[in-house]
Each structure stands twice: as structure tokens, then as C-alpha cells.
Design a protein around this motif. Sequence first.
Motif, PDB file in Angstrom:
ATOM      1  N   ASP A  55       0.854  -1.194   0.000  1.00  0.00           N
ATOM      2  CA  ASP A  55       0.000   0.000   0.000  1.00  0.00           C
ATOM      3  C   ASP A  55       0.889   1.244   0.000  1.00  0.00           C
ATOM      4  OD1 ASP A  55      -2.309  -1.626  -0.028  1.00  0.00           O
ATOM      5  OD2 ASP A  55      -2.240  -1.805   2.160  1.00  0.00           O
ATOM      6  N   THR A  56       0.809   2.043   1.048  1.00  0.00           N
ATOM      7  CA  THR A  56       1.596   3.279   1.085  1.00  0.00           C
ATOM      8  C   THR A  56       2.780   3.192   2.038  1.00  0.00           C
ATOM      9  OG1 THR A  56       0.173   4.183   2.811  1.00  0.00           O
ATOM     10  CG2 THR A  56      -0.409   4.705   0.522  1.00  0.00           C
ATOM     11  N   THR A  57       3.051   2.003   2.582  1.00  0.00           N
ATOM     12  CA  THR A  57       4.158   1.849   3.527  1.00  0.00           C
ATOM     13  C   THR A  57       5.284   1.021   2.918  1.00  0.00           C
ATOM     14  OG1 THR A  57       3.204  -0.131   4.525  1.00  0.00           O
ATOM     15  CG2 THR A  57       2.607   1.978   5.517  1.00  0.00           C
ATOM     16  N   THR A  58       6.472   1.241   3.445  1.00  0.00           N
ATOM     17  CA  THR A  58       7.640   0.468   3.036  1.00  0.00           C
ATOM     18  C   THR A  58       8.337  -0.034   4.283  1.00  0.00           C
ATOM     19  OG1 THR A  58       7.949   1.833   1.060  1.00  0.00           O
ATOM     20  CG2 THR A  58       9.830   0.524   1.783  1.00  0.00           C
ATOM     21  N   VAL A  59       8.592  -1.339   4.326  1.00  0.00           N
ATOM     22  CA  VAL A  59       9.368  -1.941   5.404  1.00  0.00           C
ATOM     23  C   VAL A  59      10.767  -2.177   4.847  1.00  0.00           C
ATOM     24  CG1 VAL A  59       9.637  -3.961   6.895  1.00  0.00           C
ATOM     25  CG2 VAL A  59       7.355  -3.012   6.461  1.00  0.00           C
ATOM     26  N   ASN A  60      11.779  -1.656   5.539  1.00  0.00           N
ATOM     27  CA  ASN A  60      13.162  -1.800   5.105  1.00  0.00           C
ATOM     28  C   ASN A  60      13.864  -2.839   5.964  1.00  0.00           C
ATOM     29  OD1 ASN A  60      13.230   0.414   3.104  1.00  0.00           O
ATOM     30  ND2 ASN A  60      12.727   1.642   4.892  1.00  0.00           N
ATOM     31  N   VAL A  61      14.673  -3.663   5.285  1.00  0.00           N
ATOM     32  CA  VAL A  61      15.398  -4.733   5.959  1.00  0.00           C
ATOM     33  C   VAL A  61      16.858  -4.662   5.524  1.00  0.00           C
ATOM     34  CG1 VAL A  61      15.526  -7.225   6.366  1.00  0.00           C
ATOM     35  CG2 VAL A  61      13.318  -6.168   5.817  1.00  0.00           C
TER      36      VAL A  61
END
Length: 133
Positions: A55-61
Motif C-alpha cells: 500500500d503506502t508503507t515500506t518496510v526496510n530490511v
Amino acid sequence: MKTIKVNIVTPNGPVSETEADMVIASTETGEIGILPGHIAMVAPLQIGALRLKKDTTTVNVAVHGGFIEVRPDVVTVLAQNAELATDIDIARAQRAAKRAEEQLQAKADKLDAQLVELDLKRAINRINVHNMK
């Protein structure tokens, strides 16, 4: 919108099991974007950020080497080490980067210098991924 299942696993166990609209990974040959229905493939990963967009979020790893296996409905990351940006201890990463830079300047042995350089790359990757939040 269709999503793709994403599993991130290290020798210490699972890091994340989630779904994403798009996965962006840093491979040895460059950055790749993966959408649901992507053709099956396997690629070696370099030290870098893995971005999971939903959606409008980004999870960074922060991913430190390993492989990415892509199938049309599942992406599996088999990493030597991986940390969610929210789990990164930024002060520890900055200390590790400073220590590695100092050791790199003092090393004359080529192999030792390469190992310290990898430590520095991992520390810088943690700092960069943490700052992506």
C-alpha cells in the motif's frame, strides 16, 4: 491489488513472514523489483537494503548477503544475516563502523583488510537502512 508472500530467513531463524505489493532487492548484478506473478528465479544478494512495499508503507530490511528465490507467488530470502530497520541499534552500528574504519587503516594483511571491509559494509548498511525509516 495482488500481493506476494515474503519470507526472510537466516541461520538463526525467521526474521519476517509478510506480504507485499512489491519487493526491491540488491543483487550482485544490480537492483531488482519483484511483483506478484514474477518469473521464477534465484539470485545472489549483496550487502544492501531489501524494501517491502505494501500500500503506502515500506518496510526496510538490512540484508547481509545470501540468496533470493523468487516464485510467482512467494519470495524467499535466505540471508546470512537480516535485520528489520526498526530492530537496528543505530548506536551499535555506528560504533561498529568506526571500529572497522580504524582497523582498516591499521591493516597491512590483505585478507584481514577484506574481512574488516566487509564488517564496515555491514555496519554502513545497518545505518543506511535504519535511516530509511
